[in-house]
Scaffold this motif. Structure first.
Motif, PDB file in Angstrom:
ATOM      1  N   GLY A  61      26.637  50.671  32.335  1.00 11.32           N
ATOM      2  CA  GLY A  61      25.363  49.980  32.581  1.00 11.32           C
ATOM      3  C   GLY A  61      25.055  48.637  31.684  1.00 11.32           C
ATOM      4  N   THR A  62      26.332  48.390  30.967  1.00 12.48           N
ATOM      5  CA  THR A  62      26.079  47.004  30.275  1.00 12.48           C
ATOM      6  C   THR A  62      27.305  46.407  30.508  1.00 12.48           C
ATOM      7  OG1 THR A  62      25.590  46.079  28.197  1.00 12.48           O
ATOM      8  CG2 THR A  62      26.800  48.098  28.032  1.00 12.48           C
ATOM      9  N   THR A  63      27.715  45.575  29.520  1.00 17.50           N
ATOM     10  CA  THR A  63      28.884  44.622  29.580  1.00 17.50           C
ATOM     11  C   THR A  63      29.420  44.563  28.153  1.00 17.50           C
ATOM     12  OG1 THR A  63      27.721  42.628  29.363  1.00 17.50           O
ATOM     13  CG2 THR A  63      28.341  43.131  31.357  1.00 17.50           C
ATOM     14  N   LEU A  64      31.002  44.379  28.112  1.00 20.35           N
ATOM     15  CA  LEU A  64      31.555  44.010  26.887  1.00 20.35           C
ATOM     16  C   LEU A  64      32.140  42.843  26.734  1.00 20.35           C
ATOM     17  CD1 LEU A  64      33.357  47.490  26.804  1.00 20.35           C
ATOM     18  CD2 LEU A  64      31.422  47.042  25.752  1.00 20.35           C
ATOM     19  N   PRO A  65      32.106  42.122  25.794  1.00 19.27           N
ATOM     20  CA  PRO A  65      32.655  40.712  25.775  1.00 19.27           C
ATOM     21  C   PRO A  65      33.908  40.619  25.673  1.00 19.27           C
ATOM     22  CG  PRO A  65      31.606  41.372  23.635  1.00 19.27           C
ATOM     23  CD  PRO A  65      31.457  42.405  24.565  1.00 19.27           C
ATOM     24  N   ALA A  66      34.507  39.375  26.458  1.00 16.52           N
ATOM     25  CA  ALA A  66      35.948  39.388  26.038  1.00 16.52           C
ATOM     26  C   ALA A  66      36.261  37.846  26.217  1.00 16.52           C
ATOM     27  CB  ALA A  66      36.837  40.147  27.137  1.00 16.52           C
ATOM     28  N   HIS A  67      37.525  37.602  25.816  1.00 15.87           N
ATOM     29  CA  HIS A  67      37.994  36.035  26.059  1.00 15.87           C
ATOM     30  C   HIS A  67      39.369  36.214  26.823  1.00 15.87           C
ATOM     31  CE1 HIS A  67      36.217  34.655  22.064  1.00 15.87           C
ATOM     32  NE2 HIS A  67      35.473  34.596  23.180  1.00 15.87           N
ATOM     33  N   TYR A  68      39.525  35.556  28.010  1.00 16.59           N
ATOM     34  CA  TYR A  68      40.436  35.588  28.948  1.00 16.59           C
ATOM     35  C   TYR A  68      41.183  34.157  28.679  1.00 16.59           C
ATOM     36  CZ  TYR A  68      43.462  36.444  33.015  1.00 16.59           C
ATOM     37  OH  TYR A  68      44.407  36.547  33.848  1.00 16.59           O
ATOM     38  N   TYR A  69      42.463  34.273  28.489  1.00 15.45           N
ATOM     39  CA  TYR A  69      43.640  33.223  28.381  1.00 15.45           C
ATOM     40  C   TYR A  69      44.378  33.340  29.354  1.00 15.45           C
ATOM     41  CZ  TYR A  69      42.484  33.635  23.284  1.00 15.45           C
ATOM     42  OH  TYR A  69      41.778  33.466  21.906  1.00 15.45           O
ATOM     43  N   GLN A  70      44.620  31.795  29.885  1.00 10.77           N
ATOM     44  CA  GLN A  70      45.215  32.238  31.279  1.00 10.77           C
ATOM     45  C   GLN A  70      45.896  30.708  31.313  1.00 10.77           C
ATOM     46  OE1 GLN A  70      42.378  31.411  34.703  1.00 10.77           O
ATOM     47  NE2 GLN A  70      44.003  31.330  36.081  1.00 10.77           N
ATOM     48  N   ILE A  71      47.182  31.053  31.709  1.00 10.08           N
ATOM     49  CA  ILE A  71      48.444  29.915  31.793  1.00 10.08           C
ATOM     50  C   ILE A  71      48.018  29.040  32.804  1.00 10.08           C
ATOM     51  CG2 ILE A  71      50.944  29.466  32.372  1.00 10.08           C
ATOM     52  CD1 ILE A  71      51.161  32.488  31.964  1.00 10.08           C
ATOM     53  N   ASN A  72      48.078  27.587  32.411  1.00 12.90           N
ATOM     54  CA  ASN A  72      47.747  26.588  33.248  1.00 12.90           C
ATOM     55  C   ASN A  72      48.424  26.136  34.593  1.00 12.90           C
ATOM     56  OD1 ASN A  72      45.116  26.270  31.922  1.00 12.90           O
ATOM     57  ND2 ASN A  72      45.817  24.582  30.524  1.00 12.90           N
ATOM     58  N   ASP A  73      49.679  26.228  34.330  1.00 14.83           N
ATOM     59  CA  ASP A  73      50.281  25.677  35.417  1.00 14.83           C
ATOM     60  C   ASP A  73      50.557  26.399  36.802  1.00 14.83           C
ATOM     61  OD1 ASP A  73      51.889  27.786  34.327  1.00 14.83           O
ATOM     62  OD2 ASP A  73      53.703  26.455  33.677  1.00 14.83           O
ATOM     63  N   THR A  74      50.059  27.686  36.875  1.00 15.67           N
ATOM     64  CA  THR A  74      50.251  28.383  37.802  1.00 15.67           C
ATOM     65  C   THR A  74      49.270  29.274  38.283  1.00 15.67           C
ATOM     66  OG1 THR A  74      51.838  29.823  39.048  1.00 15.67           O
ATOM     67  CG2 THR A  74      51.584  30.009  36.580  1.00 15.67           C
ATOM     68  N   ASN A  75      49.131  29.332  39.581  1.00 11.52           N
ATOM     69  CA  ASN A  75      47.995  30.499  40.255  1.00 11.52           C
ATOM     70  C   ASN A  75      48.819  31.824  40.699  1.00 11.52           C
ATOM     71  OD1 ASN A  75      45.796  28.985  39.829  1.00 11.52           O
ATOM     72  ND2 ASN A  75      45.977  27.731  41.542  1.00 11.52           N
ATOM     73  N   GLU A  76      49.866  31.709  40.655  1.00  9.92           N
ATOM     74  CA  GLU A  76      50.870  33.016  40.784  1.00  9.92           C
ATOM     75  C   GLU A  76      50.492  34.212  40.050  1.00  9.92           C
ATOM     76  OE1 GLU A  76      54.764  32.132  40.935  1.00  9.92           O
ATOM     77  OE2 GLU A  76      54.657  30.544  42.375  1.00  9.92           O
ATOM     78  N   PRO A  77      50.524  35.420  40.453  1.00 10.25           N
ATOM     79  CA  PRO A  77      50.295  36.519  39.621  1.00 10.25           C
ATOM     80  C   PRO A  77      51.402  36.653  38.414  1.00 10.25           C
ATOM     81  CG  PRO A  77      50.190  37.123  41.946  1.00 10.25           C
ATOM     82  CD  PRO A  77      50.716  35.665  41.954  1.00 10.25           C
ATOM     83  N   ASN A  78      50.657  36.705  37.228  1.00 14.29           N
ATOM     84  CA  ASN A  78      51.413  36.770  36.006  1.00 14.29           C
ATOM     85  C   ASN A  78      50.942  38.184  35.499  1.00 14.29           C
ATOM     86  OD1 ASN A  78      52.495  34.081  35.630  1.00 14.29           O
ATOM     87  ND2 ASN A  78      50.557  33.288  35.771  1.00 14.29           N
ATOM     88  N   PRO A  79      51.933  38.540  34.712  1.00 11.73           N
ATOM     89  CA  PRO A  79      51.785  39.733  33.576  1.00 11.73           C
ATOM     90  C   PRO A  79      50.525  39.297  32.671  1.00 11.73           C
ATOM     91  CG  PRO A  79      54.008  38.925  33.614  1.00 11.73           C
ATOM     92  CD  PRO A  79      53.504  38.028  33.991  1.00 11.73           C
TER      93      PRO A  79
END
Length: 400
Positions: A131-149
């Motif tokens: 019923g609410t949300t939890l805050p998080a930070h998402y760090y993303q590899i820049n050089d690809t849109n392929e699915p990563n671990p």
């Protein structure tokens, strides 16, 4: 080993900061000079001096940003954020909500500037939760849109998602996206949402996995969960019920939270729980007496009451008694790494019982004081810790 303070807790927090120099989240000279101005064992002095250093760096960051020196600004903001966090650290014994909020807000404000200026991308995300949300930070590899671990990071008894900056950036270097999330009892969730720790942390991790699968480009076969410090209980607990994980890391492993750091009376968990329930006033008095003699125990009790939402030590003891992996660890299915350190003064002798209880593919990794990595969660030796732990992760994922 003593570094700058006789007070064990002050000294450990200094070591914790010095370890952050590996990630540019602290600077040695700033840590030493600030520490030299602090009165031994004085929580107010600790807060005041770290706040002064943080405010100075905050101003430097603002000036550098205004003048277009973006890299210098980012680095100043990063250190300021960490020093504000440090200033607020010991304020939970007799909480001053306004002071805590002011320092916490300043820390997160500085980190928001780091996120704006950072490359690779760091973004704020909100994970749906009851019923609410939890805050998080998402760090993303820049050089690809392929699915990563992807690596999910759970902090512990006193950490924040912002403090995971260095570990998350290391994950990117190893080809993994990263989600650093705060749950009940942690960071923004306890300070802003007033949600306190709960033992069934799969209720946080399962929504996090759901969020990643629905919203981010990840490899669903390579989701790794890492719990740091008290997260060494939270992560294995979650992994026992969330079976979409490729691997789980408990750094440092915790089998019985009550027996591993809260019980300072030399009693069994059954004995101390019985006293807490039947004669709480006597237990409160005994625990308060210990806090007068032990700075470490003083902090454990005050922090525990704050993040568990308890008004008295006996109430915290009862709550802590629920954090036990007996009959639960056996349900973990993914490969699990249990990390231990030989000089851990915060969580004693808990990693091996957790490891012994596991029936999945399991590995035990010991760090020692001889190699400079014997402190709790390899504080002060993060390069050593990360080298070995990420190598383990890579070996597990390569098998997939």
């Amino acid at each position: 080993m003593s570094i700058l303070f006789k007070d064990e807790q002050f000294d450990f927090q200094v070591l914790r900061l010095l370890g952050e120099t590996a990630y540019c989240a602290a600077d040695i000279g700033e840590v030493v000079s600030t520490s030299n101005r602090i009165t031994e064992g004085d929580y107010d002095s600790w807060c005041d001096e770290w706040a002064k250093t943080a405010e100075r760096l905050h101003g430097i960051g603002n000036k550098a940003l205004a003048e277009g020196h973006l890299i210098s600004a980012k680095k100043a903001y990063l250190r300021a954020s960490n020093y504000y966090r440090t200033a607020e650290f010991f304020l939970h014994e007799n909480p001053n909500p306004e002071k805590i909020e002011k320092l916490f807000d300043a820390s997160t404000e500085c980190f928001s500037k780091v996120m704006e200026l950072n490359n690779p991308v760091i973004k704020s995300v909100m994970v749906p939760y009851e019923g609410t949300t939890l805050p998080a930070h998402y760090y993303q590899i820049n050089d690809t849109n392929e699915p990563n671990p992807v690596l999910i990071l759970l902090t512990g008894f006193d950490g924040t998602k912002e403090e995971f900056y260095g570990l998350a950036m290391t994950a990117l270097e190893h080809g993994m996206n990263c989600l650093a999330i705060e749950g009940p009892g942690q960071g923004e969730v306890v300070k802003k949402q007033h949600l306190y720790f709960r033992a069934d942390y799969e209720t946080i991790v399962t929504p996090a996995v759901d969020y990643l699968l629905a919203n981010e480009s990840i490899d669903p076969e390579k989701i790794v969960l890492w719990g740091e410090s008290f997260g060494g209980y939270l992560a294995p607990r979650a992994a026992a019920f969330e079976h979409r994980l490729a691997a789980c890391i408990a750094n440092s492993g915790i089998y019985d939270f009550l027996g591993g750091g809260i019980n300072g009376l030399g009693l069994t968990r059954e004995q101390i729980l019985t006293i807490a329930e039947k004669d709480p006033e006597t237990l409160n008095n005994k625990l308060y007496q210990i806090t007068k003699k032990s700075p470490e125990f003083r902090w454990k009790i005050s922090q525990g009451m704050y993040v568990f939402g308890c008004s008295m030590p006996a109430e915290f003891v009862i709550a802590a008694g629920k954090y036990l992996m007996k009959g639960i660890a056996e349900n973990i299915k993914c490969p699990t790494l249990v990390v231990d350190t030989d000089e851990d003064g915060l969580v004693d002798s808990q990693a091996k019982p957790l490891y012994d209880a596991l029936t999945c593919r399991k590995d035990y990794m010991l760090f020692t004081g001889k190699e400079g990595a014997g402190a709790h969660c390899q504080c002060g030796a993060k390069l050593i810790g990360n080298e070995r732990i990420f190598s383990w992760i890579e070996d597990i994922l390569s098998a997939k």
